[in-house]
Design a protein around this motif. Structure first.
Motif, short mmCIF file in Angstrom:
data_model
loop_
_atom_site.label_atom_id
_atom_site.label_comp_id
_atom_site.label_asym_id
_atom_site.label_seq_id
_atom_site.Cartn_x
_atom_site.Cartn_y
_atom_site.Cartn_z
N ARG A 34 -0.82 -0.79 -7.89
CA ARG A 34 -0.38 -0.76 -9.29
C ARG A 34 -1.55 -1.07 -10.21
O ARG A 34 -1.73 -0.43 -11.25
CB ARG A 34 0.73 -1.79 -9.53
N LEU A 35 -2.35 -2.10 -9.86
CA LEU A 35 -3.50 -2.47 -10.69
C LEU A 35 -4.52 -1.35 -10.76
O LEU A 35 -5.22 -1.19 -11.75
CB LEU A 35 -4.17 -3.73 -10.13
N LEU A 36 -4.63 -0.59 -9.69
CA LEU A 36 -5.60 0.50 -9.64
C LEU A 36 -5.05 1.77 -10.28
O LEU A 36 -5.67 2.82 -10.22
CB LEU A 36 -5.99 0.78 -8.18
N GLY A 37 -3.88 1.67 -10.86
CA GLY A 37 -3.32 2.79 -11.60
C GLY A 37 -2.65 3.84 -10.74
O GLY A 37 -2.45 4.98 -11.18
N VAL A 38 -2.31 3.48 -9.50
CA VAL A 38 -1.59 4.43 -8.64
C VAL A 38 -0.15 4.51 -9.15
O VAL A 38 0.54 3.50 -9.26
CB VAL A 38 -1.61 3.96 -7.17
N GLY A 57 -0.31 2.21 12.11
CA GLY A 57 -1.00 1.02 12.60
C GLY A 57 -0.11 0.23 13.52
O GLY A 57 0.46 0.77 14.46
N ARG A 58 0.02 -1.07 13.21
CA ARG A 58 0.80 -1.94 14.09
C ARG A 58 2.28 -1.99 13.69
O ARG A 58 3.06 -2.71 14.29
CB ARG A 58 0.22 -3.35 14.09
N ALA A 59 2.65 -1.23 12.64
CA ALA A 59 4.06 -1.25 12.22
C ALA A 59 4.91 -0.54 13.28
O ALA A 59 4.63 0.61 13.63
CB ALA A 59 4.20 -0.55 10.88
N PRO A 60 5.92 -1.22 13.82
CA PRO A 60 6.73 -0.60 14.87
C PRO A 60 7.63 0.50 14.32
O PRO A 60 7.93 0.55 13.13
CB PRO A 60 7.58 -1.77 15.40
N ILE A 61 8.04 1.40 15.21
CA ILE A 61 8.95 2.47 14.84
C ILE A 61 10.22 1.84 14.25
O ILE A 61 10.76 0.87 14.79
CB ILE A 61 9.33 3.31 16.09
N GLY A 62 10.67 2.40 13.14
CA GLY A 62 11.90 1.90 12.50
C GLY A 62 11.63 0.85 11.43
O GLY A 62 12.53 0.49 10.67
N SER A 63 10.39 0.36 11.34
CA SER A 63 10.11 -0.70 10.34
C SER A 63 9.89 -0.07 8.96
O SER A 63 9.51 1.11 8.84
CB SER A 63 8.88 -1.51 10.75
N LYS A 64 10.14 -0.90 7.94
CA LYS A 64 9.96 -0.42 6.56
C LYS A 64 8.51 -0.63 6.14
O LYS A 64 7.92 -1.68 6.42
CB LYS A 64 10.89 -1.19 5.63
N VAL A 65 7.95 0.36 5.49
CA VAL A 65 6.57 0.27 5.00
C VAL A 65 6.51 0.85 3.58
O VAL A 65 7.51 1.39 3.08
CB VAL A 65 5.59 1.08 5.91
N ALA A 66 5.35 0.70 2.96
CA ALA A 66 5.14 1.32 1.64
C ALA A 66 3.86 2.14 1.69
O ALA A 66 2.89 1.75 2.37
CB ALA A 66 5.04 0.25 0.57
N VAL A 67 3.87 3.28 1.02
CA VAL A 67 2.67 4.10 0.94
C VAL A 67 2.35 4.38 -0.53
O VAL A 67 3.25 4.35 -1.39
CB VAL A 67 2.82 5.45 1.68
N SER A 68 1.07 4.57 -0.79
CA SER A 68 0.66 4.91 -2.17
C SER A 68 0.32 6.39 -2.24
O SER A 68 -0.12 6.98 -1.25
CB SER A 68 -0.55 4.07 -2.59
#
Lengths: 364, 266
Positions: A237-241, A273-284
């Protein structure tokens, strides 16, 4: 880092309820390091600490080969440029510049002669000859900036510090002065720390960026890398994405993919990465990476394509900002030509595509 | 319509306030006529009392400036433990009845006082019934005006950014104070000097307790009133008033200039 730059090592500070926590960073000679963060993040306090107005509890501040941690501000040889340039309103342009040249070494007479020559040369270099006898109130924004820079250079500084110098200016003046400052900094070949909360300003000026939040540096790196790959949602957000999208990690032929949005969702092949299948993540995803087309637009190799419904259309400068629904709220930019070609209006369907690597996985 | 009613109300309140101040003074000035004032001006006792008041108030204003301006600068620019207490102490003379202040000064600066005894012993300086005593009494009651006005001058006139920039340009704090802070706060300081001078020259009770003699103008006028009644004291009072008013107008012009003429608009 070479020995001509700035180096902070493990600097910690407490000011009432606010604390700077073990800040380490460096800026080489000729490099502009932008401290980017929200109001109250500690950027200005960090700058003031480098300038010598706060003594750290721990850590070291070095400018060139000098350890200045315990030096008073007047002994640090830093050029400090503040909001609206902080020119002395009761002194003329020449007197403002001379103030910076006043504190050299040598006997009084030689100092006086050297000072007069230095002031004259700086006034000439910055094209201020016609304004030498004027007071700052009679100057334009650009002239004020040049006086501030000339005054700062008069001290023969080893480091430039800028604390939101453009924050009180109108947008047109700000853009012009930013370009002028960028040229100046390229020529000055001094390390510079530049504080701002404006990502556009950071992008225009920075060689490297440090994102400051809550008294900590949360991300530090080359400007291009930091802007391309923010560490977390707040940094993004700070980087204006414009788009920080929630998703779920799904199994994919390539390893993993992120499912974004409510059905009909779209999938982005991305190493989770290390986030397991089914886990919630965020992408920019930067809105500028989105290409617009008719609904059902086909993805090229290495691209992701999906359809969206335009919900809101707002002209912002030369472009139009589209707030769309692709099962998730998503922002895109459109040119006037695209608006016409795609007949974009609220509730129309459009297609979007972008490179897969425009999506960036954020830390939780 | 509402705006007109409000304007009328404010105009009425302002007129009452002005009338309250002006009417007694006009009455005073009208009473003795020019002849009465001239007669008072010819009395050596009256002239010397007015001269003494002017001199003592000027010295008081000078001392107040010398000790009050640095304090005002510190209060305007620094946070430190006990700052609230220091501010309360500065304002204390504004709340202490001046007869009480006079007794306190008498105890402190009298022959046996905690300050009076060593001052007499080491410097030969005595306060009981002396010019120095008059100045001490005037200073006690007027110093808060200097400190508070100068402080406002520093707070409103000196952007903290300018101080920081000046330091990084190589100026030590003393130089920043002289070259940046004082010139930018001079109107506030002048306002403080004006108020201090005015307050000092008008002081009666505290001066009377510590140094009844030599007589300052307010004490001389009071004495004339007690001995000869209203008639003879009025001429001296008007003479003193006119001199003080002229000085006040001149000082006020320097202090405030044309500032304060901006309005809210309609």
């Amino acid at each position: 880092m070479n020995s001509d730059g700035l180096r902070l090592t493990g600097v910690a500070l407490r000011l009432g309820a606010f604390a700077l926590a073990d800040v380490s960073l460096a800026a080489d000679r000729g490099e502009v390091l932008v401290l980017l963060g929200p109001n109250g993040a500690g950027k200005s306090v960090l700058l003031e600490t480098v300038a010598g107005f706060h003594r750290p509890l721990r850590g070291r501040v070095e400018i060139g080969v000098r350890d200045v941690t315990r030096l008073v501000p007047e002994a640090r040889r830093v050029a400090y440029v503040l909001q609206n340039f902080a020119l002395f309103p009761h002194l003329s342009v020449a007197q403002n510049v001379a103030f910076g040249a006043m504190h050299g070494t040598g006997n009084r007479a030689s100092r006086h002669g050297a000072r007069a020559r230095r002031v004259a040369s700086l006034i000439e270099r910055f094209g201020l000859g016609a304004h030498a006898d004027r007071r700052p109130a009679a100057l334009s924004g650009g002239e004020k900036q040049r006086v501030a820079l000339a005054r700062a250079l008069a001290t023969d500084p080893e480091l430039f510090l800028f604390d939101e110098p453009f924050s009180a200016l109108d947008a047109l003046t700000r853009d012009a002065l930013r370009d002028e400052l960028a040229s100046f900094l390229r020529e000055a070949k001094l390390p510079a720390l530049y504080v701002t909360h404006d990502h556009a300003e950071a992008q225009a000026l920075a060689d490297r960026v440090a994102i400051v939040d809550g008294g900590r540096i949360v991300q530090l790196g080359a400007a291009a890398k930091v802007f391309a790959a923010p560490r977390n949602a707040r940094a993004a957000r700070l980087l204006g994405v414009e788009n920080v999208l929630d998703g779920v990690v799904r199994a994919h032929a390539a390893g993993s993919a992120i499912e974004i949005g409510a059905p009909p969702a779209f999938f982005v092949p991305l190493d989770a990465g290390r986030a397991p299948i089914g886990s919630k993540v965020a992408v920019s995803l930067r809105a500028s990476d989105l290409a617009l087309g008719p609904p059902g637009i086909a993805a090229m190799a290495g691209e992701v394509a999906f359809d969206a419904t335009v919900r809101h259309v707002a002209q912002q400068g030369p472009l139009t900002r589209l707030r769309c629904d692709a099962g998730v709220a998503i922002v895109a930019w459109a040119t006037s030509a695209q608006l016409r070609a795609l007949a974009i209006a609220p509730e129309t369907r459009i297609g979007m595509r972008c490179p897969q690597d425009a999506f960036h996985l954020l830390e939780g | 319509m509402r705006r007109s009613a409000l304007f009328l109300l404010f105009w009425l309140a302002g007129s009452l306030a002005l009338a309250f101040t002006v009417i007694p003074l006009v009455e005073l000035v009208a009473e003795p006529g020019v002849a009465g004032v001239v007669r008072a001006a010819q009395l050596p006792d009256v002239r010397s009392a007015i001269g003494l008041s002017l001199g003592a108030a000027a010295v008081t204003a000078a001392i107040a400036t010398a000790i009050g301006v640095p304090l005002a600068w510190v209060l305007a620019g620094r946070r430190f433990p006990g700052k609230g207490l220091v501010e309360a102490v500065i304002d204390l003379p504004l709340t202490v009845p001046h007869t009480v202040a006079g007794i306190a000064l008498l105890l402190a600066f009298g022959r046996e006082g905690v300050l009076g005894a060593p001052a007499a012993q080491w410097f030969g300086l005595r306060f009981w019934g002396t010019f120095a005593g008059i100045v001490v009494a005037m200073l006690f009651v007027s110093l808060p005006y200097l400190v508070n006005a100068a402080r406002i001058g520093f707070e409103e006139g000196v952007d903290p950014h300018l101080v920081k920039v000046a330091r990084t340009l190589g100026a030590r704090p003393g130089r920043v104070f002289v070259r940046i802070a004082l010139p930018l706060a001079w109107r506030g300081i002048m306002a403080g000097i004006t108020l201090t001078f005015a307050r000092a020259i008008s002081e009666f009770a505290a001066v009377a307790m510590l140094a009844y003699y030599p007589m300052t103008a307010p004490i001389r006028i009071y004495e004339m009133f007690l001995r000869f009644g209203l008639g003879d004291s009025v001429g001296a009072a008007v003479l003193f008033l006119v001199i003080v008013l002229v000085l006040f107008v001149v000082l006020r012009h320097f202090a405030f200039g044309r500032a304060g003429q901006r309005g809210f608009g309609r």
